[in-house]
Design an enzyme around this catalytic site. Structure first.
Site, PDB file in Angstrom:
ATOM      1  N   ASP A 107      23.654   6.526 -24.495  1.00 12.34           N
ATOM      2  CA  ASP A 107      23.155   7.034 -23.225  1.00 12.34           C
ATOM      3  C   ASP A 107      24.073   6.504 -22.119  1.00 12.34           C
ATOM      4  O   ASP A 107      25.116   7.096 -21.846  1.00 12.34           O
ATOM      5  CB  ASP A 107      21.698   6.548 -23.099  1.00 12.34           C
ATOM      6  CG  ASP A 107      20.968   7.065 -21.887  1.00 12.34           C
ATOM      7  OD1 ASP A 107      21.193   8.218 -21.507  1.00 12.34           O
ATOM      8  OD2 ASP A 107      20.155   6.315 -21.311  1.00 12.34           O
ATOM      9  N   SER A 108      23.745   5.381 -21.491  1.00 16.83           N
ATOM     10  CA  SER A 108      24.645   4.801 -20.491  1.00 16.83           C
ATOM     11  C   SER A 108      25.924   4.282 -21.148  1.00 16.83           C
ATOM     12  O   SER A 108      26.958   4.154 -20.501  1.00 16.83           O
ATOM     13  CB  SER A 108      23.955   3.650 -19.760  1.00 16.83           C
ATOM     14  OG  SER A 108      23.761   2.555 -20.635  1.00 16.83           O
ATOM     15  N   LYS A 135      24.513  11.427 -25.061  1.00 18.34           N
ATOM     16  CA  LYS A 135      24.191  12.005 -23.748  1.00 18.34           C
ATOM     17  C   LYS A 135      25.352  11.697 -22.807  1.00 18.34           C
ATOM     18  O   LYS A 135      25.268  10.768 -22.000  1.00 18.34           O
ATOM     19  CB  LYS A 135      22.905  11.362 -23.198  1.00 18.34           C
ATOM     20  CG  LYS A 135      21.624  12.002 -23.680  1.00 18.34           C
ATOM     21  CD  LYS A 135      20.461  11.620 -22.769  1.00 18.34           C
ATOM     22  CE  LYS A 135      19.683  10.467 -23.323  1.00 18.34           C
ATOM     23  NZ  LYS A 135      18.457  10.140 -22.570  1.00 18.34           N
ATOM     24  N   ARG A 169       8.335   7.112 -33.312  1.00 22.90           N
ATOM     25  CA  ARG A 169       9.482   6.869 -34.186  1.00 22.90           C
ATOM     26  C   ARG A 169       9.318   7.591 -35.521  1.00 22.90           C
ATOM     27  O   ARG A 169      10.285   7.937 -36.174  1.00 22.90           O
ATOM     28  CB  ARG A 169       9.631   5.366 -34.470  1.00 22.90           C
ATOM     29  CG  ARG A 169       9.946   4.517 -33.258  1.00 22.90           C
ATOM     30  CD  ARG A 169      10.334   3.110 -33.716  1.00 22.90           C
ATOM     31  NE  ARG A 169      10.319   2.129 -32.642  1.00 22.90           N
ATOM     32  CZ  ARG A 169      11.319   1.904 -31.803  1.00 22.90           C
ATOM     33  NH1 ARG A 169      12.423   2.625 -31.895  1.00 22.90           N
ATOM     34  NH2 ARG A 169      11.236   0.985 -30.872  1.00 22.90           N
TER      35      ARG A 169
HETATM   36  P1  5GP Z   1      22.473   2.896 -23.651  1.00 21.68           P
HETATM   37  O1  5GP Z   1      22.755   1.431 -23.709  1.00 21.68           O
HETATM   38  O2  5GP Z   1      23.602   3.759 -24.131  1.00 21.68           O
HETATM   39  O3  5GP Z   1      22.019   3.314 -22.258  1.00 21.68           O
HETATM   40  O4  5GP Z   1      21.218   3.211 -24.516  1.00 21.68           O
HETATM   41  C1  5GP Z   1      21.004   2.540 -25.649  1.00 21.68           C
HETATM   42  C2  5GP Z   1      19.622   2.628 -26.192  1.00 21.68           C
HETATM   43  O5  5GP Z   1      18.655   3.155 -25.289  1.00 21.68           O
HETATM   44  C3  5GP Z   1      19.606   3.566 -27.379  1.00 21.68           C
HETATM   45  O6  5GP Z   1      20.023   2.900 -28.537  1.00 21.68           O
HETATM   46  C4  5GP Z   1      18.155   3.960 -27.414  1.00 21.68           C
HETATM   47  O7  5GP Z   1      17.431   3.034 -28.168  1.00 21.68           O
HETATM   48  C5  5GP Z   1      17.726   3.939 -25.966  1.00 21.68           C
HETATM   49  N1  5GP Z   1      17.740   5.312 -25.414  1.00 21.68           N
HETATM   50  C6  5GP Z   1      18.690   5.908 -24.689  1.00 21.68           C
HETATM   51  N2  5GP Z   1      18.376   7.190 -24.405  1.00 21.68           N
HETATM   52  C7  5GP Z   1      17.175   7.412 -24.993  1.00 21.68           C
HETATM   53  C8  5GP Z   1      16.321   8.559 -25.072  1.00 21.68           C
HETATM   54  O8  5GP Z   1      16.570   9.654 -24.574  1.00 21.68           O
HETATM   55  N3  5GP Z   1      15.172   8.373 -25.771  1.00 21.68           N
HETATM   56  C9  5GP Z   1      14.818   7.183 -26.346  1.00 21.68           C
HETATM   57  N4  5GP Z   1      13.676   7.149 -26.995  1.00 21.68           N
HETATM   58  N5  5GP Z   1      15.614   6.103 -26.308  1.00 21.68           N
HETATM   59  C10 5GP Z   1      16.775   6.207 -25.623  1.00 21.68           C
END
Ligand code: 5GP
Ligand code: MG
Length: 179
Positions: A107-108, A135, A169
């Site tokens: 995501d981020s 994303k 989940r």
């Molecule tokens: P990041 O560090 O890339 O922002 O996100 C990492 C974690 O956030 C992912 O491994 C996931 O567990 C959670 N996450 C990010 N986007 C989503 C989403 O759309 N739905 C859910 N349920 N978890 C998300």
């Protein structure tokens, strides 16, 4: 952001059980081929990727070590805190391995970026990443996963390991809220 997800009401299925199954099999085949002459070690990020990893590794037909670490950046809301924590240290010597980080979604990018840097400090032979979902529009750090199942729009998704307050989940498909 507080959201109340109820299956069937105002939800949209993004990927069915079969679509996920086919994609995971495709990723497994690719990884098996690419790592045929390497020393694969899959490190899976709990809790979100437990189902993806369980399915993925059964589509991989070469030797691989598998381990799980717990990272956290979300509690029971849908916005990242920006801080990634590793709740379990890896004490093992990784210098002989080709590490593949498996996660549910980028995501981020903060989690993957943190993990790559953490693992780099352990000097493995190589480090790559494999995620079921991507994303790209949400990136805060410049990171691209090496293996990506599906690229999606900016929607909060649940199911197939992905949670909302540790619920959903177990749903075998991936769905989001309709706007
Ligand atoms: P990041 O560090 O890339 O922002 O996100 C990492 C974690 O956030 C992912 O491994 C996931 O567990 C959670 N996450 C990010 N986007 C989503 C989403 O759309 N739905 C859910 N349920 N978890 C998300
Ligand atoms: Mg996660």
């Amino acid at each position: 952001m507080e959201i109340d997800i109820k299956l069937g009401e105002n939800t949209e299925v993004l990927f069915s059980k079969t679509e996920i199954q086919n994609k995971v099999a495709e990723l497994g085949r690719k990884i098996s081929k690419d790592y045929k002459d390497k020393n694969l070690y899959i490190i899976s990020l709990l809790k979100g990727s437990f189902i993806f990893t369980a399915d993925l590794v059964r589509e991989i037909d070469i030797d691989t070590k598998i381990n799980f670490v717990t990272t956290s950046s979300y509690s029971n809301n849908t916005e990242t805190t920006g801080k990634v924590k590793l709740l379990t240290e890896i004490k093992e010597d990784l210098t002989e391995y080709d590490i593949l980080i498996a996660d549910d979604i980028v995501d981020s990018g903060l989690t993957m970026d943190f993990m790559v840097n953490y693992l780099k400090s352990k000097n493995p032979k190589s480090i790559k990443s494999c995620v079921l979902l991507d994303k790209p529009s949400r990136r805060k750090v410049d990171i691209t996963a090496d293996y990506v199942g599906f690229s999606i729009e900016d929607k909060f998704v649940v199911g197939y390991g992905l949670n909302f307050g540790d619920y959903y989940r177990n749903i075998p498909y991936i769905f989001s809220l309709k706007n």
